[in-house]
Design an enzyme around this catalytic site. Structure first.
Site, short mmCIF file in Angstrom:
data_model
loop_
_atom_site.label_atom_id
_atom_site.label_comp_id
_atom_site.label_asym_id
_atom_site.label_seq_id
_atom_site.Cartn_x
_atom_site.Cartn_y
_atom_site.Cartn_z
N ASP A 183 0.84 -1.20 0.00
CA ASP A 183 0.00 0.00 0.00
C ASP A 183 0.88 1.25 0.00
O ASP A 183 1.98 1.23 -0.55
CB ASP A 183 -0.94 -0.04 1.21
CG ASP A 183 -2.30 0.55 0.91
OD1 ASP A 183 -2.37 1.77 0.64
OD2 ASP A 183 -3.30 -0.19 0.93
N HIS B 223 -3.96 5.87 3.24
CA HIS B 223 -4.61 4.66 2.73
C HIS B 223 -4.00 3.39 3.34
O HIS B 223 -4.70 2.48 3.80
CB HIS B 223 -4.48 4.64 1.21
CG HIS B 223 -5.32 3.63 0.51
ND1 HIS B 223 -4.91 2.33 0.33
CD2 HIS B 223 -6.54 3.72 -0.09
CE1 HIS B 223 -5.84 1.67 -0.35
NE2 HIS B 223 -6.83 2.50 -0.62
N SER C 34 -10.94 -1.05 -1.42
CA SER C 34 -9.69 -1.07 -0.65
C SER C 34 -9.95 -1.41 0.81
O SER C 34 -9.10 -1.99 1.49
CB SER C 34 -9.01 0.29 -0.71
OG SER C 34 -8.37 0.49 -1.94
#
Length: 725
Positions: free
Chosen positions: A133, A197, A520
């Protein structure tokens, strides 16, 4: 001695030619299958191969990365012609452009029936989840290592310690990859998360228990990952300019060798041949080493055939809603209320402000002025907007930069999820927004206020979010994708304490936990569920773990998702049931090789990929892969007569008898032979066949399920017959 003009012109011409050739170069992935059996280093070979095709224009930066731990290949800067030359070399499986891929966000675990106090295995603390990520924020309380012992002995990875990054016994690994060496302002040259994220996804999968958290009062409760005792290894492959295929493959090369148990990757993938796809290549070599990879289905729904990760050896996860919802009211000067959605933590204290349409506040000095109705950056006249609420036909950065107090956005589609904005905002349907437009038309000095959001319950949940990518599988139509679904809407999880919650640098609000949505966020839920199953069954294959998740998934109603299985796969994950599935559909490397043979791959190519003497049978088909779902594409009104072959392994009761249950959809006759499976021991394998006959005249898709039931375990597999659009 002076140089002649002809010589100078020739020299300039050569320099311009070389410069043009360099400009034509871009990064390519050269995939060469399995690592060589000998201990010889592949780096000199890769360098030599690049030199051969590049010739005199070879430079040290031509070779971007060499993969040599878990598979063989490299990334290099080549022209299109050089790439074609490279693809013809002995030992090369594929050559494809290195693309930039995109990223696909407490209550969610309780919502799917997986409470904090569930039965857990002591092995959970030995499970390592590798998260690919944007990096990770090591100081987050979700990654506190209090009570953790040293990393498992199997861990061979590293922590790239720097002045701003360290690991601990919870976060045991951290590494970053940037093969092109190009960093932008805001990129952090360490495994530290510069986006948010990666921290969010890692904590969703394996964050520890942190009580009394919220996002500015919303989603209050205890934040936790699905396997809070598991370890995390962070592989930073995503930056401000995206996620490079070359870096994704480098992370796979390392993670497989490092000893991770599960890989979680919430990143998009190109819709292409399996071995011209970085994530498909990486997950294939991971599964060969006993590592299951959980991937996000994508955020390009609700159109069909948009699923972004679809390899049969990985898990593809769609996003469902949970029973958390947000509504944001806009109060008008005439006391009327219009309702939209957003996650609005701003409190204007009911103060009324002038309200104006973006289209009536055009910046006549800007080239973007014609886009003022959409509120694009630079399109609004600051003198007309400052201190007012702006009505926009889309969301741009214009109102924020022009000094607006708030924004009302028109055009919310049904099922749209709530987002965080950098100023007070509400996202309204066209119908609700038209009421505001009508009020502005009839009122000389129109005013409005945007209220703080109300957090409520979504009574219709779970259903698949509109953004979640749909099947069918774009490469292999007879393999169901996505496989299943997991919570991916309004998920609260850890967040870097220096990243604005809206992602806009002008937004000065900083939090330790944030609420975001996307496949996600669904992916790490499934990653954790897979880790949970593995903690009870450490020797199970990736296929067995995936089968347990698919066959125990909770069915979802097609009423709100007409795409049915192409939206939600087998249904919503159920980790508690998945740990004890009764039967599993197992598969190993040999099964995937036979599947690839059915896809048209040659024996020669597959031997390069596997590094062994694999060969193709004469009659392999993709429908006979031992997959826990049955999918058949057909033509309109065409007579169907197809037989699926499957084998199940008993992992439930030593002595058990399973009976098959299914109701055939209209127009089809479906038979199971044998219809009863009797097991006498654990690990016993029994085979059966499913015959589908008939035709589908009017419907594009029909589906049902086959359930094997021994009165203790119910093992459910979707059956889908469809006409491709």
């Amino acid at each position: 001695m002076a140089l002649s003009w002809p010589f100078l012109l020739t020299l300039v011409s050569i320099m311009l030619t070389l410069s043009a050739a360099e400009d034509d170069r871009k990064a390519y992935i050269v995939y060469m299958g399995d690592t060589p059996k000998s201990e010889v280093s592949t780096l000199p070979l890769h360098m030599h191969m690049v030199q051969q095709v590049v010739g005199s224009e070879f430079a040290p930066g031509s070779l971007l990365h060499s993969y040599n731990k878990s598979f063989n290949g490299f990334a290099a800067r080549l022209t299109e012609k050089e790439a074609q030359q490279m693809s013809g070399k002995e030992g090369v499986v594929s050559v494809f452009p290195c693309q930039k891929q995109e990223l696909h966000t407490t209550k969610s675990w309780d919502f799917i029936g997986f409470p904090q106090q569930v039965k857990r295995s002591t092995v959970e603390s030995d499970i390592i989840i590798g998260v690919f990520d944007t990096g990770i924020w090591p100081e987050s309380e979700s990654f506190n290592d209090k009570g953790f012992g040293p990393p498992p002995a199997k861990w061979k990875g590293e922590c790239q310690v720097s002045s701003n990054f360290t690991c601990n016994n919870k976060l045991i690994g951290g590494k970053y990859y940037k093969s092109d060496g190009e960093f932008f302002e805001g990129d952090i040259k360490s495994p530290r998360d510069g986006d948010g994220h990666g921290t969010h996804t890692a904590s969703t999968a394996a964050g520890g228990l942190v009580s009394q958290v919220s996002m500015l009062g919303f989603g209050a409760g205890t934040a936790r990952g699905g396997v809070p005792s598991a370890r995390i290894a962070a592989y930073k492959v995503c930056w401000l300019d995206g996620c490079s295929d070359a870096d994704i493959l480098a992370a796979f090369d390392d993670a497989i060798a490092d000893g991770v148990d599960i890989i979680s990757i919430s990143i998009s993938s190109s819709q292409s041949d399996y071995f011209k796809n970085a994530i498909a290549i990486g997950t294939f070599h991971a599964v060969r080493k006993g590592i299951l990879t959980s991937t996000s289905a994508g955020n390009t729904g609700p159109r069909l055939a948009t699923v972004r990760n679809y390899a049969p050896w990985s898990l593809s996860v769609a996003a469902t809603t949970i029973d958390r919802d947000f509504s944001t009211k806009v109060e008008l000067g005439n006391n009327k209320i219009c309702e939209g959605n957003s996650i609005n933590a701003f409190d204007l204290k009911n103060k009324m402000f002038p309200i104006i349409r973006g289209g009536d506040a055009t910046n006549t000095t800007s080239d973007n002025g014609s886009f003022s109705r959409y509120c694009d950056e630079g399109s609004l006249d600051k003198n007309l907007v400052k201190g007012k609420i702006v009505v926009c036909d889309g969301y741009g950065n214009g109102p924020l930069l022009a000094g607006a107090v708030g924004v009302v956005i028109s055009g919310k589609a049904a099922g749209a999820t709530a987002s965080v904005f950098p100023l007070p905002a509400s996202y309204l349907s066209l119908e609700e927004a038209s009421k505001i437009g009508h009020y502005i038309n009839l009122t000389r000095n129109a005013t409005a206020s945007i209220l703080r959001s109300d957090e409520g319950s979504n009574k219709l949940a779970p259903y698949i979010a509109s953004f979640s990518s749909r099947g069918p599988n774009p490469v292999t139509p007879n393999i169901l994708k996505p496989d299943l679904a997991a919570p991916g809407v309004h998920i609260l999880a850890a967040w870097p304490s220096n990243i604005p919650i809206s992602g806009y640098e002008e937004d000065k609000r900083l939090v330790s936990y944030n609420i975001i949505s996307g496949t996600s966020m669904a992916c790490p839920h499934a990653s954790a569920a897979a880790a949970y199953v593995k903690s009870f069954h450490p020797t199970w294959s990736p296929a067995a773990i995936k089968s347990s998740l698919i066959t125990t998934a909770t069915p979802i109603s097609p009423d709100l998702n007409p795409e049915a299985e192409f939206a939600y796969g087998a249904g919503q994950i159920n980790p508690l049931k998945a740990a004890y599935p009764g039967l599993v559909y197992d598969a190993d490397e040999h099964d995937y090789i036979e599947f690839l043979c059915g896809q048209g791959y040659t024996t020669k190519l597959l031997r390069i990929i596997t590094g062994d003497n694999s060969s193709c049978p004469s009659n392999g088909t993709d429908t006979d892969l031992n997959y826990p779902a049955f999918v058949l594409s057909t033509k309109p009104s065409e007579s169907i007569n197809h037989v699926f072959h499957r084998t199940v392994t008993n992992v439930g009761s030593p002595t058990s008898t399973y009976k098959s249950n299914l109701v055939a959809p209209q127009g089809l006759n479906i038979k199971v032979n044998p219809s009863v499976l009797t097991f006498t021991s654990l690990g016993q394998k029994l085979s059966y066949a499913v015959t589908v006959e008939g035709k589908i005249d009017h419907k594009i898709m029909v589906s049902t399920s086959l359930v094997w039931d021994d009165c203790t375990f119910q093992v459910r597999s979707p059956i889908v017959v469809y006409v491709p659009s």
